[in-house]
Design a protein around this motif. Structure first.
Motif, PDB file in Angstrom:
ATOM      1  N   GLU A 219       0.834  -1.195   0.000  1.00  0.00           N
ATOM      2  CA  GLU A 219       0.000   0.000   0.000  1.00  0.00           C
ATOM      3  C   GLU A 219       0.870   1.247   0.000  1.00  0.00           C
ATOM      4  O   GLU A 219       2.060   1.191   0.338  1.00  0.00           O
TER       5      GLU A 219
ATOM      6  N   ARG B 230      -3.887   0.351  -2.543  1.00  0.00           N
ATOM      7  CA  ARG B 230      -3.741  -0.859  -1.731  1.00  0.00           C
ATOM      8  C   ARG B 230      -4.054  -2.075  -2.591  1.00  0.00           C
ATOM      9  O   ARG B 230      -5.094  -2.117  -3.262  1.00  0.00           O
TER      10      ARG B 230
ATOM     11  N   THR C 242      -3.377  -6.645  -2.939  1.00  0.00           N
ATOM     12  CA  THR C 242      -2.959  -7.912  -2.357  1.00  0.00           C
ATOM     13  C   THR C 242      -2.483  -8.834  -3.474  1.00  0.00           C
ATOM     14  O   THR C 242      -3.126  -8.930  -4.522  1.00  0.00           O
TER      15      THR C 242
ATOM     16  N   ARG D  27      -5.329  -8.529  -6.252  1.00  0.00           N
ATOM     17  CA  ARG D  27      -6.599  -7.852  -5.970  1.00  0.00           C
ATOM     18  C   ARG D  27      -6.293  -6.387  -5.665  1.00  0.00           C
ATOM     19  O   ARG D  27      -5.607  -6.079  -4.694  1.00  0.00           O
TER      20      ARG D  27
ATOM     21  N   ASP E 216      -7.606  -3.182  -4.297  1.00  0.00           N
ATOM     22  CA  ASP E 216      -8.708  -2.724  -3.455  1.00  0.00           C
ATOM     23  C   ASP E 216      -8.997  -1.247  -3.641  1.00  0.00           C
ATOM     24  O   ASP E 216     -10.152  -0.819  -3.527  1.00  0.00           O
ATOM     25  N   GLN E 217      -7.973  -0.468  -3.920  1.00  0.00           N
ATOM     26  CA  GLN E 217      -8.176   0.961  -4.168  1.00  0.00           C
ATOM     27  C   GLN E 217      -6.949   1.533  -4.850  1.00  0.00           C
ATOM     28  O   GLN E 217      -5.857   0.969  -4.776  1.00  0.00           O
TER      29      GLN E 217
ATOM     30  N   LYS F 190      -8.730   2.346 -10.115  1.00  0.00           N
ATOM     31  CA  LYS F 190     -10.015   2.100  -9.449  1.00  0.00           C
ATOM     32  C   LYS F 190     -10.499   3.404  -8.841  1.00  0.00           C
ATOM     33  O   LYS F 190     -10.062   3.815  -7.771  1.00  0.00           O
TER      34      LYS F 190
END
Length: 346
Positions: free
Chosen positions: A127, A151, A153, A164, A166-167, A202
């Motif tokens: 992140e 962020r 993964t 993945r 996330d943001q 995203k």
């Protein structure tokens, strides 16, 4: 006659790593074995990665899997037989002498580590804070550059490479591996790499995918569906597509590479972009929220080049060029609106 060390440069990379683990843990490894191992390890980063992966998994078995005791004992007995054959033979072949014993021991280890590999995928989390950027090299040699406030993964196994997001925003330079597809999951969409370089952003309203080199496949699920879209979009070099949480996907179109990818070079480039969009982009790098109060100002075109680490000057520059005024409200909010008519002089 001089003894020849058995070759561990045949078979798949995993098989080679397995043979080295078995040989080095046999208790009979010679200085020549260790020199050959060091040469094998230095042949490429993928060698070291594979060896370290299998070594960690083998170490994790110690004392945790009592059901494997018999199998491990068998492997040790086979290595004792291998050692005896090695001492008795003046000249021998790895395939004809060592493999019946060493190969069986390696097979036991390979089955055990493969069993653990499938159940214990490695997971990493990365992140960045607002205004920060970070470049990481993944275990397979692929590279990811994280933009501000991002962020993600990373989960790797023997069969898959799954990211993945996330943001935020990330740029991917993927190392090709036919055995393990490279997939990025973002919201309700899946991006599968078929090429080399692409970027994913995203945002709150939509996810945008841009391709710099090669080809990617973008599939989207509707909220009430569990599978990917029946006809995913195939993006090639210089193309982009976006999709929203309702499963709607835009048409494939070209994009301005210099402008869209400018953040990688520490810059933000705008070419006649609406003021609202410019302020939203600048706010991604700033600790404060920037709020445009007057809807009539939203479409004012803005062009310019700004350095990411010098964005405190953007608002004053815009105030000089456009009919706007900005002021702070507390420590975490900047309000942008039209100046009073008497002070505009426009």
């Amino acid at each position: 006659m001089a003894e020849r060390t058995p070759s561990s440069h045949t078979g798949s990379l995993r098989e080679q790593a397995v043979r080295w683990i078995v040989r080095l843990n046999s208790g009979t490894a010679t200085p020549g074995d260790r020199r050959e191992f060091e040469a094998w390890l230095a042949a490429g980063p993928e060698h070291r990665h594979e060896f370290e992966q299998l070594s960690r998994m083998w170490a994790a078995l110690d004392g945790t899997q009592s059901l494997l005791t018999t199998e491990i004992d068998k492997a040790e007995q086979l290595w004792e037989r291998y050692t005896a054959n090695r001492q008795a033979a003046g000249r021998w072949s790895w395939r004809s002498v060592a493999w019946p014993a060493a190969g069986a021991a390696a097979l036991v280890l390979m089955l055990v580590t493969a069993w653990w590999w499938m159940r214990l995928p490695e997971v990493w989390m990365y992140e960045t804070a607002k205004g920060a950027q970070r470049q990481v090299t993944l275990a397979d040699g692929s590279m990811v550059m994280l933009n501000t406030d991002t962020r993600l993964t990373v989960q790797f196994s023997s069969r898959t490479r799954l990211i993945r997001l996330d943001q935020g925003e990330a740029w991917f330079t993927v190392r090709h591996d036919e055995r393990r597809p490279f997939t990025v999951q973002v919201a309700n969409g899946t991006i599968r790499d078929i090429g080399t370089q692409f970027m994913v952003n995203k945002a709150p309203q939509a996810v945008r995918v841009n391709v710099w080199e090669g080809v990617v496949e973008v599939g989207v699920r509707a909220p009430d569906e569990s599978g990917a879209a029946a006809h995913p979009a195939i993006l090639r070099e210089g193309q982009q597509v976006s999709y929203d949480e309702e499963g709607r996907m835009s048409d494939i179109r070209s994009f301005d590479r210099e402008m869209v990818g400018s953040w990688k070079d520490g810059k933000l480039i705008f070419r006649s972009q609406p003021l609202k969009q410019v302020l939203t982009e600048v706010a991604r790098y700033r600790p404060e929220e920037i709020r445009l109060l007057d809807p009539s100002l939203e479409e004012f075109p803005v062009s310019g080049v700004f350095h990411i680490h010098d964005l405190e000057h953007v608002i004053p520059i815009l105030e000089d060029a456009l009919p706007i005024r900005a002021h702070r409200v507390g420590t975490n909010l900047i309000v942008v609106e039209r100046p009073p008519a008497s002070s505009t002089g426009r």
